[in-house]
Design a protein around this motif. Structure first.
Motif, PDB file in Angstrom:
ATOM      1  N   PRO A 266     -26.914  49.026  59.112  1.00 32.28           N
ATOM      2  CA  PRO A 266     -27.573  49.911  58.305  1.00 32.28           C
ATOM      3  C   PRO A 266     -28.780  51.002  59.129  1.00 32.28           C
ATOM      4  O   PRO A 266     -28.724  50.769  60.245  1.00 32.28           O
ATOM      5  N   GLY A 267     -29.101  51.750  58.264  1.00 31.01           N
ATOM      6  CA  GLY A 267     -30.257  52.739  58.931  1.00 31.01           C
ATOM      7  C   GLY A 267     -29.959  54.260  58.604  1.00 31.01           C
ATOM      8  O   GLY A 267     -28.921  54.767  58.212  1.00 31.01           O
ATOM      9  N   PRO A 268     -31.113  54.971  58.493  1.00 27.37           N
ATOM     10  CA  PRO A 268     -31.016  56.343  58.222  1.00 27.37           C
ATOM     11  C   PRO A 268     -30.081  57.106  59.567  1.00 27.37           C
ATOM     12  O   PRO A 268     -30.574  56.845  60.604  1.00 27.37           O
ATOM     13  N   LEU A 269     -29.266  58.017  59.316  1.00 28.89           N
ATOM     14  CA  LEU A 269     -28.511  58.648  60.290  1.00 28.89           C
ATOM     15  C   LEU A 269     -29.371  59.332  61.340  1.00 28.89           C
ATOM     16  O   LEU A 269     -29.013  59.434  62.394  1.00 28.89           O
ATOM     17  N   GLU A 270     -30.300  59.995  60.804  1.00 30.80           N
ATOM     18  CA  GLU A 270     -31.176  60.817  61.825  1.00 30.80           C
ATOM     19  C   GLU A 270     -31.701  59.763  63.017  1.00 30.80           C
ATOM     20  O   GLU A 270     -31.899  60.364  64.096  1.00 30.80           O
ATOM     21  N   LEU A 271     -31.915  58.413  62.697  1.00 28.31           N
ATOM     22  CA  LEU A 271     -32.695  57.539  63.646  1.00 28.31           C
ATOM     23  C   LEU A 271     -31.707  56.515  64.196  1.00 28.31           C
ATOM     24  O   LEU A 271     -32.047  55.595  64.978  1.00 28.31           O
ATOM     25  N   LEU A 272     -30.647  56.596  63.598  1.00 26.89           N
ATOM     26  CA  LEU A 272     -29.442  55.461  64.049  1.00 26.89           C
ATOM     27  C   LEU A 272     -28.932  55.641  65.575  1.00 26.89           C
ATOM     28  O   LEU A 272     -28.417  56.779  65.789  1.00 26.89           O
ATOM     29  N   PRO A 273     -29.120  54.899  66.496  1.00 31.31           N
ATOM     30  CA  PRO A 273     -28.988  54.897  67.813  1.00 31.31           C
ATOM     31  C   PRO A 273     -27.204  55.136  67.683  1.00 31.31           C
ATOM     32  O   PRO A 273     -26.273  54.410  67.104  1.00 31.31           O
ATOM     33  N   ILE A 274     -26.894  56.088  68.572  1.00 29.70           N
ATOM     34  CA  ILE A 274     -25.448  56.316  68.733  1.00 29.70           C
ATOM     35  C   ILE A 274     -24.662  55.110  69.038  1.00 29.70           C
ATOM     36  O   ILE A 274     -23.313  55.062  68.576  1.00 29.70           O
ATOM     37  N   ALA A 275     -25.004  54.523  69.952  1.00 31.44           N
ATOM     38  CA  ALA A 275     -24.353  53.234  70.105  1.00 31.44           C
ATOM     39  C   ALA A 275     -24.070  52.126  69.199  1.00 31.44           C
ATOM     40  O   ALA A 275     -23.082  51.655  68.913  1.00 31.44           O
ATOM     41  N   ASP A 276     -25.344  51.974  68.084  1.00 30.34           N
ATOM     42  CA  ASP A 276     -24.765  51.375  66.925  1.00 30.34           C
ATOM     43  C   ASP A 276     -23.684  52.139  66.157  1.00 30.34           C
ATOM     44  O   ASP A 276     -22.963  51.398  65.370  1.00 30.34           O
ATOM     45  N   PHE A 277     -23.806  53.452  66.094  1.00 27.92           N
ATOM     46  CA  PHE A 277     -22.867  54.158  65.282  1.00 27.92           C
ATOM     47  C   PHE A 277     -21.493  53.962  65.609  1.00 27.92           C
ATOM     48  O   PHE A 277     -20.296  53.620  65.169  1.00 27.92           O
ATOM     49  N   GLN A 278     -21.420  54.066  67.172  1.00 26.80           N
ATOM     50  CA  GLN A 278     -20.203  53.687  67.746  1.00 26.80           C
ATOM     51  C   GLN A 278     -19.540  52.373  67.583  1.00 26.80           C
ATOM     52  O   GLN A 278     -18.416  52.095  67.362  1.00 26.80           O
TER      53      GLN A 278
ATOM     54  N   SER B  68     -43.943  57.735  63.341  1.00 20.44           N
ATOM     55  CA  SER B  68     -43.449  58.736  62.752  1.00 20.44           C
ATOM     56  C   SER B  68     -42.208  58.416  61.986  1.00 20.44           C
ATOM     57  O   SER B  68     -42.094  58.893  60.835  1.00 20.44           O
ATOM     58  N   ALA B  69     -41.388  57.602  62.529  1.00 26.82           N
ATOM     59  CA  ALA B  69     -40.193  57.219  61.746  1.00 26.82           C
ATOM     60  C   ALA B  69     -40.632  56.340  60.428  1.00 26.82           C
ATOM     61  O   ALA B  69     -39.997  56.547  59.323  1.00 26.82           O
TER      62      ALA B  69
END
Length: 284
Positions: free
Chosen positions: A94-106, A207-208
């Motif tokens: 889970p997580g907002p796409l703006e803040l999601l680490p690319i490694a997690d998305f991958q 800020s996040a």
């Protein structure tokens, strides 16, 4: 409801939840089941619940060596023929796409999509020999997106496309390809996802937190409520068995009233109207 109930079936992600329910039901029906797990404790639990026909195999869908070893094991035990492959392994990050680490998305894509394709490629020779069937475990999240589940949605939307392409490409060999699209199911995936969401929220910068903290709290609360009302994984397993055994299997199986309603509304409503419904349902 069911026709042929024999032969060998491989299931990925069979440690808990939907995968476990599928493995046990197919075992009860007389199939020789190879149930993919990643930990010895889950292998032992499956053995305790099943007949000797069920064999746990250690299978990480992101590990090419593990996949190759699983194919060798199944080949030696099945006379080179496979009646079915159930691509069930999956996670939810889970997580907002703006803040999601690319490694997690991958990693989300690697487990839920690339891994499914890798396993299917590896077992296709056995499926051809056995005139077997492929069942991919999708989700209503593959049709309807939700805030803070963007990576999961992306993986399931893409799995819909891969399923459609497989169905077309493998038609000459009579290999049926179906996708299961459950709504909210009572499985450990949501507990794991909520735990991860709590960890991620704690690690957000100030800020996040200002940007997404309040919204994430609302969504987390609503997901927890929905998860507590999820239907049994056994109902999903019945749809999987139908896809593997029916004379005329469906290409898509919507499972659960919430999935059927969401699919209907997504089809009928303009996007912005549907967006408002989704945001309201998520407490936003």
């Amino acid at each position: 409801m069911f026709t042929e109930t024999s032969g060998t079936v491989v299931i990925t992600g069979a440690s808990t939840g939907i995968g476990e329910a599928c493995a046990l039901l197919l075992d009860q029906l007389g199939f020789s089941v190879f149930a993919g797990v990643r930990q010895e404790v889950h292998a032992q639990k499956l053995k305790e619940k099943a007949s000797p026909r069920l064999t746990p195999i250690f299978l990480d869908v992101t590990d090419a060596d593990a996949i190759a070893f699983a194919v060798e094991t199944v080949t030696n035990a099945s006379n080179g023929k496979l009646a079915g492959l159930v691509n069930n392994a999956g996670i939810a990050i889970p997580g907002p796409l703006e803040l999601l680490p690319i490694a997690d998305f991958q990693h989300q894509i690697q487990v839920n999509l690339t891994g499914q394709l890798a396993v299917t490629q590896a077992f296709l020779g056995l499926l051809r020999q056995g005139q077997g069937r492929i069942v991919n475990m999708g989700s209503i999240a593959g049709r309807s997106a939700a805030p803070f589940l963007g990576a999961y949605n992306a993986s399931k939307f893409a799995l819909e496309a891969i399923t459609d392409v497989m169905r077309l490409e493998l038609r000459p060999w009579g290999i049926s390809v179906s996708i299961i699209e459950p709504g909210t199911i009572a499985t450990p995936i949501w507990d794991k996802s909520l735990t991860q969401a709590d960890i991620d929220k704690e690690n957000l910068s100030e800020s996040a937190q200002n940007l997404y903290g309040q919204a994430m709290n609302a969504v987390r609360k609503q997901v927890g409520i929905l998860a507590s009302k999820g239907i049994s994984a056994d109902i999903v397993a019945q749809a999987v068995v139908h896809a593997l055994t029916a004379k005329h299997p469906k290409t898509r199986y919507l499972v659960g009233q919430d999935a059927k309603i969401a699919a209907m509304l997504k089809h009928l409503l303009p996007d912005r109207v549907y967006d408002r419904l989704v945001l309201h349902s998520m407490g936003l």
